[in-house]
Design a protein around this motif. Structure first.
Motif: not given
Ligand code: SF4
Ligand code: MSK
Length: 630
Positions: A56, A61, A76-77, A79, A87, A205
């Motif tokens: 989150r 997210g 989405i990024c 990861a 993390r 992020i």
């Molecule tokens: Fe999703 Fe990346 Fe945001 Fe985490 S940092 S909530 S994995 S988009």
């Protein structure tokens, strides 16, 4: 077991402790909810959370990774599970290190105010420790008043938090070889606050996205806690309140009194509780208590605030983390006075079901339905008196039909600071080293940590420690493990009867228990100092010692930070509950194996305390063999 009434079978599954079982039964009869009930309502717990694969960290997210490989494999990024798990783990370490270190900051700020004459009733209780710390930090003391030295020391200690570069002074207590290793790995902590802030930055992020790189920062942050925040908290509290020495006391819910005003101190910082212990002896308040029909004022502790007052004053302890609600359920607590950490917010609603006043005292920590009695050093004793007065005036409100105090209480011997252990050994670690070399003591087990509803209350603690002493391992303990051991009668010299022959003989010769209570959670720093003293004497690294650690029932983020610094210091550590890392093969195998090649120690996870003891014994034997000991 004859407990005087029929007990429901399932209660036996919740705790091994009879006093706790009785209060769980009372709770059930009175329709009172406890942590165990709320745990059941949480089941089944979220698997994504358990595996650590939910993120989150940004508002695209929440994202989660499908552990079966069928659904999403990236957030989405982008990861991956490795990044997300690492993390999340790093954020737990950061939170734990922050809790210990912010506690230390408050202790140093009180110390500074004391040196300026602005901290009311606080005084220097251990002059020798003050002077020895001053010399360690390069502060001249000749021709200076103790207050002047204290002021300079406080300023220097405060700088440890804000340092941007260089090193933390306490890390110089570690053997040279370990220090060199930390420097080579780039994990030597720079400043306490810096490491914690950097964790938060790295886990934002799009910053640190390599699991190994992330975890190395976790080790560094843990070290800034163990060899920084926690160690400073221990040192300063010793100077202000006295370095613990062996003494006797009693533990468990049976320490609550049927005819005295019961005041419970709960949390972690001893700054106010020191004054509460004093206020409970104030003639004015004792007279008031008499007028209200009580025969005195009884202060008892829970969790580490309790451990602090137990170690220094012999104030009895009512229970561990999972007994905080049970203490209120006795119906005999006039005031539950809390500071910070491990205080359940459920106490607000719960105290409303009894006559108990729930008093929150830290400017940082409030809870539902409390009486706010914010504490500030300049009028600490006055606040403590006001708090105790509220408790005394509440005594007539006790409802006799609602009161059941279990009779179980157990004597214990506590107060084994590193200084006290060395003095029991005649001033140097040599007799212990000789006992280890000769095989009478097979090794040292450091067993610490919380309770966790996932494990039968105190079952992991007591059985692991019993198995270790049976196998001639001398156990050092802190936190809730220490309280659990005390409740089981393991903190008495007589408990050496449960130890193997070698350990039994050593304990008898020295008049010590086979399990030594070294203090609160921040006092794990005392264990580090002791381990360093032994390693330095032997001319080896900590990782070479026949020693192992365990946290059989851990639950708090502080325990994750503790794990990080204990392992980084070279001590193999067994965890009794599973950390949320299993969603990443890479992170799991690094923590449980790969770290061996990095810091010479790693974690293992083993919920069964007897098997956990086996793992520790195996490790101890390997280290003995490597040292050429049979
Ligand atoms: Fe999703 Fe990346 Fe945001 Fe985490 S940092 S909530 S994995 S988009
Ligand atoms: S009190 S951190 S439950 S040991 Fe230190 Fe107990 Fe764990 Fe809190």
């Amino acid at each position: 077991l004859n407990v005087g009434y029929e007990m429901k079978t399932e209660i036996y599954e919740k705790s091994i402790d009879l006093a706790s079982q009785k209060m769980l039964q009372k709770a059930e009869e009175e329709g009172i909810e406890t942590a165990w009930d709320r745990y059941e309502k949480q089941l089944p717990q979220c698997s994504f959370g358990q595996l650590g694969v939910c993120c989150r960290n940004c508002n695209m997210g929440p994202c989660r990774i499908d552990p079966f490989g069928e659904g999403a494999q990236k957030g989405i990024c982008g990861a991956t599970a490795d990044i997300i798990v690492a993390r999340n783990f790093l954020r737990m370490i950061a939170a734990g290190a922050a809790a210990h270190s912010d506690h230390a900051r408050d202790a140093v700020l009180t110390f500074k105010k004391m040196s300026e004459g602005e901290a009311g009733s606080y005084r220097i209780k251990d002059e020798a420790k003050l002077l020895s710390l001053a010399s360690e930090y390069g502060i001249p003391s000749e021709g200076k008043s103790l207050e002047e030295v204290a002021g300079k020391l406080a300023d220097t200690l405060l700088q440890e938090f804000g340092k941007q570069d260089g090193h933390l002074q306490c890390t110089r207590r570690v053997p040279e070889s370990r220090l060199k290793l930390w420097a080579e790995l780039g994990i030597e902590p720079r400043g306490i606050d810096r490491e914690i802030v950097e964790c938060m930055h790295r886990t934002h992020i799009g910053v640190d996205n390599d699991a190994v790189h992330i975890l190395l920062q976790g080790l560094r942050t843990g070290l800034s806690d163990g060899w920084g925040g926690s160690m400073i908290a221990t040192d300063v509290q010793d100077v202000l309140f006295g370095t613990p020495q062996p003494r006797r006391s009693t533990v468990n819910l049976g320490v609550l009194s049927s005819d005295k005003v019961n005041v419970i101190v709960h949390g972690h910082e001893p700054i106010l509780s020191e004054m509460i212990v004093e206020a409970a002896e104030d003639p004015e308040l004792l007279k008031l208590a008499e007028e209200k029909g009580a025969s005195g004022i009884n202060v008892a502790g829970i969790c580490c605030t309790g451990n602090e007052t137990l170690m220094r004053h012999g104030t009895p302890i009512a229970g561990t983390f999972l007994q905080q609600e049970l203490a209120v359920i006795t119906g005999a607590v006039e005031a539950m006075v809390v500071d910070v950490q491990c205080v359940m917010p459920s106490l607000g609603e719960l105290t409303g079901c009894y006559h108990t006043k729930f008093i929150s005292t830290s400017p940082k920590a409030d809870f539902p339905n409390t009486v706010r009695m914010e504490f500030h050093e300049n009028r600490a004793y006055e606040t403590a008196k006001e708090i105790v007065k509220i408790a005394v005036e509440n005594f007539p409100n006790r409802v006799p039909e609602k009161v059941t105090i279990p009779e179980e209480k157990q004597e214990c011997m506590v107060g084994f600071s590193a200084e006290a252990i060395l003095s029991a050994l005649g001033g140097s670690p040599d007799p212990l080293i000789e006992a280890i070399k000769g095989g009478a003591v097979r090794g040292i087990g450091a067993v610490v940590g919380c309770n966790n509803v996932k494990i039968k209350h105190n079952y992991g603690h007591v059985n692991l420690v019993k198995e270790l002493i049976k196998n001639n391992v001398l156990v050092v303990t802190t936190g809730c493990n220490a309280i659990a051991c005390a409740e089981a009668g393991l903190l008495l010299p007589e408990a050496s009867e449960m130890a193997g022959d070698g350990l039994k003989a050593v304990c008898k010769a020295l008049g010590i228990p086979p399990v030594l209570h070294m203090g609160s959670c921040v006092d794990i720093s005392r264990i580090l100092v002791l381990a360093s003293a032994i390693a330095n004497r032997l001319g080896v690294d900590i990782s070479d010692l026949p020693a192992a650690g365990a946290a059989p029932e851990w639950m708090s983020e502080k325990a994750v930070s503790i794990g990080a610094y204990v392992v980084s210091s070279g001590v193999f550590t067994v965890l009794g509950t599973i950390p949320a890392v299993l969603g990443s093969q890479a992170v799991t195998s690094l923590l449980t194996g790969g770290l061996n090649g990095v810091v010479g120690a790693s974690f293992a996870v083993e919920p069964d305390p007897l098997k956990a003891a086996d793992l520790m014994l195996e490790h101890i034997d390997e280290k003995r063999k490597a040292l050429g000991l049979n």
